[in-house]
Design a protein around this motif. Structure first.
Motif, PDB file in Angstrom:
ATOM      1  N   VAL B   6       0.829  -1.207   0.000  1.00 16.05           N
ATOM      2  CA  VAL B   6       0.000   0.000   0.000  1.00 16.05           C
ATOM      3  C   VAL B   6       0.865   1.259   0.000  1.00 16.05           C
ATOM      4  N   VAL B   8       3.473   1.753  -1.771  1.00 16.86           N
ATOM      5  CA  VAL B   8       3.790   2.031  -3.175  1.00 16.86           C
ATOM      6  C   VAL B   8       2.553   2.588  -3.886  1.00 16.86           C
ATOM      7  N   ILE B   9       1.402   2.022  -3.540  1.00 16.15           N
ATOM      8  CA  ILE B   9       0.152   2.524  -4.127  1.00 16.15           C
ATOM      9  C   ILE B   9      -0.041   3.989  -3.743  1.00 16.15           C
ATOM     10  N   LEU B  10       0.226   4.303  -2.484  1.00 19.06           N
ATOM     11  CA  LEU B  10       0.083   5.695  -2.034  1.00 19.06           C
ATOM     12  C   LEU B  10       1.135   6.600  -2.678  1.00 19.06           C
TER      13      LEU B  10
END
Lengths: 282, 132
Positions: B6, B8-10
Motif C-alpha cells: 500500500v 507504493v500505491i500511495l
C-alpha cells in the motif's frame, strides 16, 4: 461471526441506532473447533468479554489500528482480568514504537486506571505483515489505505474465508479502481472472500468532504466488493450520525445497485452469521 | 496479478498529484511507474512503456555524463540508492523516447516500508541548466 460493535468513530447508543447498533468495532469469529478470534476491541468487546471464554483458554484479539474506536473497549474486556484466560493482542507497530508502547498511551494514567503491565495474562504482539500465527485459523495481515499504520485481515478456517477491512479508503489510491488489482489497496486480502466486512461510513456527498480521512462511501465499498469478486459484502463501521432509518434507506438503494453481483448483508449489532465456502448468511 | 504494497500505491497517488517528475522502481529495480510530469521529460507516456526491468530502462535512455561518456547502469542514482540504501544526487544527460537529449538533475532515495522492508526507490528529477 458475531457482531458486537458495528459503529465507526464514536459509540452512538440510543433508540435511533438500536437496530444497527451503537457500539464501536468488534467482531467475534469462532471456528467449528471452538477457537476464538476477535477483530478489534471497540466498545463492543465489553459485552463479548462477559461471555464464557473458549475451552482452550486462549483468545486472540487482532487490532486493525489504534484509533480509539478500535481499542476503547479493551480495558473493559473481562477476560483481561481473569488469570486463567490467555489473551493475545496483535496490532501494528509504528516506525518508532512497538505495539506495547503505543497501546500504553491509552492503558495508563491519566486515561486509564490499570496499567498494561498489571495484566499478566495479556501478551502483546507487533503484527507481522503476512501470516499471523493464530491457532485454529489462517490469518494474513497487510497494510491498507487509512491514516497511520492500519492493517486489514484475511481469516480462514473450516474452508471459509473472511476479509476484514474495517477502516479503508481504497478510492483514494486506486484511480477510482481503474488501475486494476495491482494498484488497489486491500485487493489481495479481499479477493474472492466468502464474506467481506468493509468500511461503509459515508454517503457519497459526505465522502466528497472527507477525502483522505480513511473511510469509504458505500458506493466505493460496492465497487471494491465487485472488483474483488467477493461472495458476500457486509457494510460496516457506520457513521455515528447515521440512524437506523438513514441506514435502511441507504441499503435499500444499494440493494438495487448490487442486484445479483453478491449478497449484501448489512452489519447489525448482536447478529451472528455463518460463513462457509459459498458465502455468508444468518 | 498480486497487489503492490500500500505504501507504493500511495506513492503513485502522491506522484499523480505532483508537478515534480517522479520515477519509481521496485526492489529489483524494475520500473513501477512514472508520473505525468516525468512523461514530458522522458518523451513518452507510462502507459506506452509499462513495466521495464532495470537492464532495459537503465540503457534505453542512453545516460551520459557532461563529457558524453556513457554511464553504466550500476552508476545511475536509482541503482545506487537501491543497492546502498542511501540518497544519491547526480547531474547527467538522457535521450528521451522523443529523441531529445536533456540534462537532468536527479535525486534518488530508497523507499523503506513501515517495518524496514525495502519497497524500491524513487527518483525525483528536473531539467538542469546545460554547461554551455
Amino acid at each position: 461471526v458475531t457482531l458486537w460493535g458495528t459503529r465507526g468513530s464514536q459509540a452512538s447508543p440510543g433508540p435511533e441506532t438500536v437496530r444497527y447498533g451503537g457500539n464501536t468495532s468488534c467482531i467475534e469469529v469462532r471456528n467449528r473447533a471452538g477457537d476464538l478470534l476477535v477483530l478489534d476491541a471497540g466498545t463492543g468487546i465489553r459485552r463479548l468479554g462477559d461471555t464464557a471464554p473458549p475451552r482452550s483458554g486462549r483468545v486472540d484479539v487482532l487490532l486493525s489500528h489504534l484509533h480509539m474506536d478500535h481499542i476503547q473497549g479493551l480495558g473493559f474486556c473481562g477476560w483481561l482480568y481473569q488469570g486463567d484466560v490467555e489473551v493475545h493482542v496483535w496490532g501494528p507497530a509504528s516506525t518508532t514504537m512497538d505495539l506495547r508502547t503505543r497501546l500504553t498511551r491509552y492503558l495508563s494514567a491519566p486515561l486509564f486506571p490499570v496499567h498494561l503491565r498489571d495484566l499478566p495474562s495479556v501478551s502483546l504482539h507487533d503484527i507481522p505483515f503476512g501470516r499471523v500465527p493464530v491457532p485454529g485459523f489462517t490469518v494474513d495481515a497487510a497494510l491498507v489505505c487509512h491514516p497511520g499504520p492500519t492493517v486489514g485481515y484475511r481469516v480462514g478456517s473450516d474452508g471459509a474465508t473472511l476479509a476484514y477491512l474495517s477502516d479503508h479508503e481504497p478510492a483514494l489510491c486506486s484511480g477510482g479502481f481503474r488501475a486494476g488489482p495491482r494498484w488497489t489497496s486491500g485487493f489481495d486480502l479481499a479477493r474472492a472472500a466468502d464474506l467481506l466486512v468493509h468500511d461503509a461510513q459515508y454517503t457519497t456527498d459526505e465522502y466528497a468532504e472527507r477525502i483522505g480521512w480513511g473511510h469509504s462511501a458505500l458506493e466505493h465499498t460496492i465497487e471494491f466488493a465487485t472488483a474483488t469478486e467477493v461472495k458476500c459484502l457486509m457494510p460496516f463501521h457506520y457513521d455515528p450520525g447515521h440512524d437506523d432509518r438513514t441506514l435502511d434507506a441507504r441499503f435499500a438503494a444499494a440493494a438495487q445497485v448490487v442486484a445479483d453481483r453478491f449478497t449484501l448483508v448489512p452489519a447489525l449489532e448482536g447478529v451472528t452469521v455463518s460463513v462457509d465456502g459459498s458465502g455468508a448468511g444468518a | 496479478v498480486s497487489q503492490l504494497p500500500v505504501e507504493v500505491i500511495l506513492m503513485r497517488e502522491l506522484a499523480a498529484h505532483l508537478a515534480t517528475p517522479i520515477f519509481v522502481v521496485d526492489p529489483d529495480g524494475s520500473l513501477l511507474f512514472y508520473n505525468e510530469a516525468a512523461e514530458r521529460i522522458l518523451g513518452t507516456r507510462y502507459d506506452e512503456t509499462g513495466r521495464m526491468p532495470v537492464a532495459e530502462w537503465s540503457t534505453r535512455f542512453e545516460p551520459t555524463d557532461d563529457e558524453g561518456m556513457p554511464i553504466a547502469p550500476d552508476d545511475l542514482p536509482l541503482v545506487i540508492a537501491l543497492r546502498e540504501r542511501r540518497p544519491v544526487h547526480a547531474l547527467f544527460w538522457i535521450r528521451g523516447f522523443d529523441g531529445e537529449r536533456r540534462r537532468l538533475g536527479v535525486t534518488a532515495v530508497p523507499l523503506v516500508g513501515l517495518v524496514e522492508y525495502p519497497l524500491g526507490a524513487a527518483a525525483l528529477f528536473w531539467e538542469a541548466p546545460t554547461c554551455e
